[in-house]
Write an enzyme that holds these catalytic residues in place. Sequence first.
Site, short mmCIF file in Angstrom:
data_model
loop_
_atom_site.label_atom_id
_atom_site.label_comp_id
_atom_site.label_asym_id
_atom_site.label_seq_id
_atom_site.Cartn_x
_atom_site.Cartn_y
_atom_site.Cartn_z
N CYS A 2 0.83 -1.20 0.00
CA CYS A 2 0.00 0.00 0.00
C CYS A 2 0.87 1.26 0.00
O CYS A 2 2.02 1.24 0.42
CB CYS A 2 -0.86 0.04 1.25
SG CYS A 2 -1.81 -1.44 1.51
N ARG A 27 4.90 0.24 -6.85
CA ARG A 27 4.91 -0.68 -5.71
C ARG A 27 3.83 -1.75 -5.84
O ARG A 27 3.81 -2.70 -5.07
CB ARG A 27 4.65 0.11 -4.42
CG ARG A 27 5.73 1.11 -4.09
CD ARG A 27 5.21 2.20 -3.18
NE ARG A 27 4.78 1.66 -1.91
CZ ARG A 27 5.51 1.67 -0.81
NH1 ARG A 27 6.70 2.23 -0.84
NH2 ARG A 27 5.07 1.17 0.31
N TRP A 73 -3.03 -2.51 -1.45
CA TRP A 73 -2.61 -3.86 -1.88
C TRP A 73 -3.24 -4.79 -0.86
O TRP A 73 -2.80 -4.84 0.29
CB TRP A 73 -1.09 -3.93 -1.87
CG TRP A 73 -0.55 -5.02 -2.72
CD1 TRP A 73 -0.50 -5.06 -4.09
CD2 TRP A 73 0.04 -6.24 -2.28
NE1 TRP A 73 0.06 -6.23 -4.51
CE2 TRP A 73 0.41 -6.97 -3.42
CE3 TRP A 73 0.29 -6.80 -1.03
CZ2 TRP A 73 1.01 -8.22 -3.36
CZ3 TRP A 73 0.90 -8.04 -0.97
CH2 TRP A 73 1.25 -8.74 -2.13
N ASN A 99 -1.65 1.70 5.97
CA ASN A 99 -0.81 0.64 5.40
C ASN A 99 -0.54 -0.38 6.49
O ASN A 99 -0.39 0.00 7.65
CB ASN A 99 0.55 1.19 4.97
CG ASN A 99 0.46 2.04 3.73
OD1 ASN A 99 -0.59 2.12 3.10
ND2 ASN A 99 1.57 2.67 3.38
N GLY A 100 -0.38 -1.64 6.13
CA GLY A 100 -0.01 -2.65 7.13
C GLY A 100 -1.22 -3.39 7.66
O GLY A 100 -2.29 -3.40 7.04
N GLU A 480 18.22 -23.45 -4.78
CA GLU A 480 17.78 -22.06 -4.93
C GLU A 480 18.98 -21.14 -5.20
O GLU A 480 18.91 -20.24 -6.04
CB GLU A 480 17.00 -21.62 -3.67
CG GLU A 480 16.56 -20.17 -3.65
CD GLU A 480 15.69 -19.74 -4.83
OE1 GLU A 480 15.28 -20.59 -5.64
OE2 GLU A 480 15.46 -18.52 -4.95
N LYS A 484 19.44 -18.76 -8.55
CA LYS A 484 19.63 -17.31 -8.46
C LYS A 484 20.84 -16.91 -9.29
O LYS A 484 20.80 -15.94 -10.03
CB LYS A 484 19.86 -16.86 -7.01
CG LYS A 484 18.70 -16.69 -6.09
CD LYS A 484 17.65 -15.70 -6.44
CE LYS A 484 16.67 -16.26 -7.42
NZ LYS A 484 15.44 -16.80 -6.95
N GLU A 487 20.16 -17.20 -13.11
CA GLU A 487 19.21 -16.21 -13.63
C GLU A 487 19.84 -14.86 -13.93
O GLU A 487 19.54 -14.26 -14.95
CB GLU A 487 18.12 -15.94 -12.58
CG GLU A 487 16.97 -16.87 -12.58
CD GLU A 487 15.89 -16.38 -11.62
OE1 GLU A 487 16.14 -16.40 -10.41
OE2 GLU A 487 14.81 -15.98 -12.08
N HIS A 503 28.81 -39.75 -7.77
CA HIS A 503 28.20 -40.67 -8.74
C HIS A 503 28.32 -40.13 -10.17
O HIS A 503 27.57 -40.55 -11.04
CB HIS A 503 26.74 -40.94 -8.37
CG HIS A 503 26.60 -41.68 -7.08
ND1 HIS A 503 26.90 -43.02 -6.95
CD2 HIS A 503 26.26 -41.26 -5.84
CE1 HIS A 503 26.71 -43.40 -5.69
NE2 HIS A 503 26.34 -42.33 -4.99
N LYS A 602 8.72 -12.00 -15.18
CA LYS A 602 8.38 -12.12 -13.76
C LYS A 602 7.31 -13.18 -13.55
O LYS A 602 7.36 -13.95 -12.60
CB LYS A 602 7.91 -10.76 -13.23
CG LYS A 602 7.58 -10.76 -11.74
CD LYS A 602 8.82 -10.99 -10.90
CE LYS A 602 8.55 -11.19 -9.44
NZ LYS A 602 9.64 -11.89 -8.76
O1 M6R Z 1 4.90 -16.68 -9.59
P1 M6R Z 1 5.50 -18.02 -9.32
O2 M6R Z 1 6.03 -18.17 -7.94
O3 M6R Z 1 4.55 -19.15 -9.65
O4 M6R Z 1 6.70 -18.16 -10.33
C1 M6R Z 1 7.38 -19.36 -10.49
C2 M6R Z 1 8.70 -19.16 -11.20
O5 M6R Z 1 8.48 -18.70 -12.50
C3 M6R Z 1 9.60 -18.17 -10.46
O6 M6R Z 1 9.83 -18.58 -9.15
C4 M6R Z 1 10.96 -18.04 -11.17
O7 M6R Z 1 11.67 -19.23 -11.06
C5 M6R Z 1 11.73 -16.86 -10.55
N1 M6R Z 1 12.14 -15.95 -11.56
C6 M6R Z 1 12.93 -17.28 -9.79
O8 M6R Z 1 13.67 -16.23 -9.30
#
Ligand code: M6R
Length: 607
Positions: A2, A27, A73, A99-100, A480, A484, A487, A503, A602
Amino acid sequence: MCGIMGYVGPRQAAPLLLDGLQRLEYRGYDSAGVAVANGPISVRKAEGKIDRLAALLQKEMIEGSVGIGHTRWATHGAPSDRNAHPHADSSGKFVVVHNGIIENFAQLRSELGSKGHEFTSDTDTEILAHLIARRYDGDLVSAVRSAVASAEGAYALAAISEHEPDKIVAVRRISPLVVGLGDGETFLASDILAVLHHTRDFLIVEDDEMVVVTEDGATIESISGSEIDRPVMHVDWDIEQAEKSGFDHFMLKEIHEQPSVISETIAGRLDNHNHVRLEGVNLDSTFADELNQICITACGTAYHAGLVGREIFSRLLRIPTSVEYAHEMRYAEPLIASGSLTLAISQSGETADTLAAARLARSQGSRLLALTNVVGSTLSREADDVLYTRAGPEMSVASTKAYMAMLIGQYLLALHIGSAKGVLEEELVERIMRGLHALPADIETIIENDEEIVTAARSIASAEDLYFIGRGLDYAVAMEGSLKLKEISYLHSEAMPAGELKHGTLALITEGTPVIVVITQQSVYEKTISAIQEVKARGGRVIAVAYQDDPIIYELADTVLGIPRSDDLFGPVAAVVPLQLLAYHVARLRGHDIDQPRNLAKSVTVE
Ligand code: M6R
């Protein structure tokens, strides 16, 4: 998240409020509104984009030079016209934006309800307007102070009243608020960016402070009433920096937000008696007794959060838990037994593959629980139960704070199911509560001490291939960390369970090959140490993410990214943070577009 905007001065407030709200659009929001005092207070608000609000105002402008505005939001109540802010009490003489979250909202609402108050929205905010009206005795400041004393939570609010139409009274309790000092006019905002084109002189309102804004400036006092002499802060950021609150990238800003995201995700959901209350999740004891299988489905980072969930649910609840890539599951023939729960995890709640897998599971008789960050998203609407993660909008394509909130959400779910099923010993519940509460400070410490991470980033910035290993929960974190890095740095990396290295992949470890080892799990500590030895024996360079008080690791590894010692159940939550920062710094050193990496979107709403 928000946004709040306020204005007191000689100019017409409505266009200025609208302009400020437009500057907060980045935001994320689902509705917007303004209230302007000119004798009586007029309110205009609308679900959807600010353009809809602008159209309403264009049709019928509201005159007056004191006003408050808001972009919402949703947290309590779906996005809609009626839930959009501002909210008024029944007389319409007291109007509030906020907000919050008001944590004791349900209790306050029923108390006010029993005294005859009627509500026109589902929001926690409206409660504040009623409380202020009820406590008003000729002084708005005292009424707001008294209302705030009853409202628990992390929030910021701004109130105006027809009785005192020359001022805005605002309070900060954790959610940000700033005052912009103009020439004969004063602005209030939740973000400097909203008013940076009007002034560069600001007063920053701190936690548990109250501010009274008039056209002559602002006075700040503590919630208890003592005066505060706050120096004026002169801001010389440019607009682009301001959007990111001074951070160079959204990703870095979002990494830094993680401690508060954890607090927000927990807020109001755990009480002092070790009970968990998850609004929107109703897995009662009848369902929990029958529950014999949990299937987690998700993609990308959300899938990695699911890997952590698998460990948590199996270990704590002793319920067989699997985690499936949604794009695989949707075309497989999943065996869904009666008494099963499908947990679909998605930041956006709009990922096409996750939606398809969730629908498939539901069509086969599984109960569907959505863990998502976006209120009103498709996934949340289609699920039987929804747990919102409250991470706020995530702008960077590389997910960080949303992942963190997904982890926290799963610990909360484990507590919820465990208590419905009656399988968690009191001692274990206390241990989980302690672990959750310790996380924000631990993560703060990691973020504040990132020199070693920057050095490690330099050492791998031109590597050809990297490997990430770990066991159990540490393996989930390794996955993870590797994603990162891929990406945003575009370096090739692979993650695998530490035991899998020998292995096959060990053949690729030669002199100087960077291997990033996550080692927080004491139950498999020796085993991971053996994997480190295997790497070292081939000349590999080990960068370990480990507890900072572990002398053995400092002896063995080439570099240690230390994290504060914690309960093993939570070590992996904190351990992801150095890996997020490592990816960030490598990408930065390589000069990449960090927030919008090539080829990625995204939200992946197509198959
Ligand atoms: O909106 P979602 O969490 O379903 O998205 C899933 C993936 O596309 C998302 O986590 C993607 O792997 C990210 N870009 C990772 O940083």
